[in-house]
Scaffold this motif. Structure first.
Motif, PDB file in Angstrom:
ATOM      1  N   ASP A  75       1.805  45.010  67.439  1.00  0.00           N
ATOM      2  CA  ASP A  75       2.926  45.020  68.472  1.00  0.00           C
ATOM      3  C   ASP A  75       2.448  45.526  69.809  1.00  0.00           C
ATOM      4  OD1 ASP A  75       5.438  44.875  69.766  1.00  0.00           O
ATOM      5  OD2 ASP A  75       6.106  46.662  68.914  1.00  0.00           O
ATOM      6  N   LYS A  76       1.649  44.663  70.591  1.00  0.00           N
ATOM      7  CA  LYS A  76       0.755  45.191  71.752  1.00  0.00           C
ATOM      8  C   LYS A  76       1.808  45.200  72.835  1.00  0.00           C
ATOM      9  CE  LYS A  76      -2.950  44.557  69.617  1.00  0.00           C
ATOM     10  NZ  LYS A  76      -3.735  45.571  69.228  1.00  0.00           N
ATOM     11  N   ASN A  77       3.158  44.722  72.876  1.00  0.00           N
ATOM     12  CA  ASN A  77       4.061  44.895  74.179  1.00  0.00           C
ATOM     13  C   ASN A  77       4.988  45.978  73.567  1.00  0.00           C
ATOM     14  OD1 ASN A  77       5.818  43.454  72.462  1.00  0.00           O
ATOM     15  ND2 ASN A  77       5.764  41.623  73.403  1.00  0.00           N
ATOM     16  N   GLY A  78       4.903  46.535  72.136  1.00  0.00           N
ATOM     17  CA  GLY A  78       5.925  47.824  72.148  1.00  0.00           C
ATOM     18  C   GLY A  78       7.447  47.300  71.925  1.00  0.00           C
ATOM     19  N   ASP A  79       7.671  45.852  71.542  1.00  0.00           N
ATOM     20  CA  ASP A  79       9.007  45.797  71.405  1.00  0.00           C
ATOM     21  C   ASP A  79       9.603  45.727  69.913  1.00  0.00           C
ATOM     22  OD1 ASP A  79       7.663  43.467  70.478  1.00  0.00           O
ATOM     23  OD2 ASP A  79       8.872  41.996  71.671  1.00  0.00           O
ATOM     24  N   LEU A  80       8.788  46.530  69.086  1.00  0.00           N
ATOM     25  CA  LEU A  80       9.072  46.563  67.866  1.00  0.00           C
ATOM     26  C   LEU A  80       9.208  44.947  67.003  1.00  0.00           C
ATOM     27  CD1 LEU A  80      11.603  49.594  68.011  1.00  0.00           C
ATOM     28  CD2 LEU A  80       9.034  49.644  67.526  1.00  0.00           C
ATOM     29  N   LYS A  81       8.729  44.325  67.497  1.00  0.00           N
ATOM     30  CA  LYS A  81       8.781  42.976  66.606  1.00  0.00           C
ATOM     31  C   LYS A  81       7.409  41.940  67.038  1.00  0.00           C
ATOM     32  CE  LYS A  81      11.647  40.634  70.167  1.00  0.00           C
ATOM     33  NZ  LYS A  81      12.445  39.697  70.272  1.00  0.00           N
TER      34      LYS A  81
ATOM     35  N   ASP B 154       5.603  38.657  68.558  1.00  0.00           N
ATOM     36  CA  ASP B 154       5.995  37.511  68.831  1.00  0.00           C
ATOM     37  C   ASP B 154       4.868  36.475  68.326  1.00  0.00           C
ATOM     38  OD1 ASP B 154       3.703  37.644  70.497  1.00  0.00           O
ATOM     39  OD2 ASP B 154       4.800  38.578  72.169  1.00  0.00           O
TER      40      ASP B 154
ATOM     41  N   GLU C 252       1.375  37.600  68.808  1.00  0.00           N
ATOM     42  CA  GLU C 252       0.915  38.610  68.021  1.00  0.00           C
ATOM     43  C   GLU C 252       0.726  38.329  66.735  1.00  0.00           C
ATOM     44  OE1 GLU C 252       3.154  42.107  71.001  1.00  0.00           O
ATOM     45  OE2 GLU C 252       4.188  40.936  69.268  1.00  0.00           O
TER      46      GLU C 252
END
Length: 219
Positions: free
Chosen positions: A66-72, A74, A77
């Motif tokens: 989760d590279k952008n840290g949004d807990l999901k 995409d 990813e």
């Protein structure tokens, strides 16, 4: 211990290590489904695999990718995750075990491996055809196992192994080896190396659940 004994952990950079071979046992668990497709002429067209991983491993993978840290994860990813898993298990024949009359059958690499998350669990899916034409023999067996002994992949129910196009003259059965019986039956081929470090051998397949298809001899 060889680094390959922690195939998923090392490749996914999750930092899992072991102190000694005596502590080797599965650390990742997955429920599997296997779909075997057979053509009308009795040749195997492809194996379709779906693996659903345990909550703990799935959560760890989610955090790692989760590279952008949004807990999901995409699509980008998920694609990166699929590429990493593909690279990890490709050198182990994608954990596939296929035998024709007790001889190993080589399977081709899948054209695509898909990773997804459903109900917070990691799911991977891929299809693999035989590398050379495979016609069902007296006994043909299909299954999955991790030779590194790091990942336990199994079919919860016999119905999780499904055959499409089984020839009328052939019979199928799911075999779930008893560990003690498997060791006793293979005692002559099991060495001290296996008991000290099963990750250094290819013998963990004797414990793996498999589907056996038996067909009448063609004479």
């Amino acid at each position: 211990m060889q680094q390959k004994s922690a195939v998923f952990a090392s490749v996914l950079a999750l930092g899992v290590t072991f102190a000694t071979p005596a502590y080797v046992h599965p650390h990742v668990f997955a429920e599997a489904r296997l779909d075997i497709t057979i053509r009308p002429d009795g040749t195997v067209e492809k194996l379709g695999h779906v693996w659903r991983f345990d909550d703990i491993f799935s959560s760890t993978v989610l955090v790692e990718f989760d590279k952008n840290g949004d807990l999901k994860l995409d699509q980008a990813e998920l694609s990166a995750l699929a590429e990493t898993i593909n690279a990890s298990i490709s050198e182990f024949d994608y954990f596939q075990s296929v035998q024709l009359n007790d001889k190993k059958v080589v399977m081709a690499a899948p054209r695509q491996l898909i990773a997804d998350f459903q109900n917070n669990q990691l799911i991977i899916a891929f299809e693999s055809p035989p590398k050379q034409p495979l016609k069902l023999g007296t006994r043909t067996s299909f299954g999955v196992y991790d030779p590194t002994f790091y990942t336990a992949i199994d079919y919860v129910n016999d119905s999780d192994v499904h055959v499409t196009g089984l020839p009328p003259a052939c019979r199928q059965k799911v075999v779930r080896p008893d560990p003690d019986e498997a060791i006793a039956q293979n005692q002559s081929t099991l060495t001290d190396t296996f008991f000290n470090d099963p990750t250094g051998t290819d013998m963990t397949k004797i414990f793996a659940t498999r589907l056996e298809i038996e067909c009448p001899s063609q004479g």
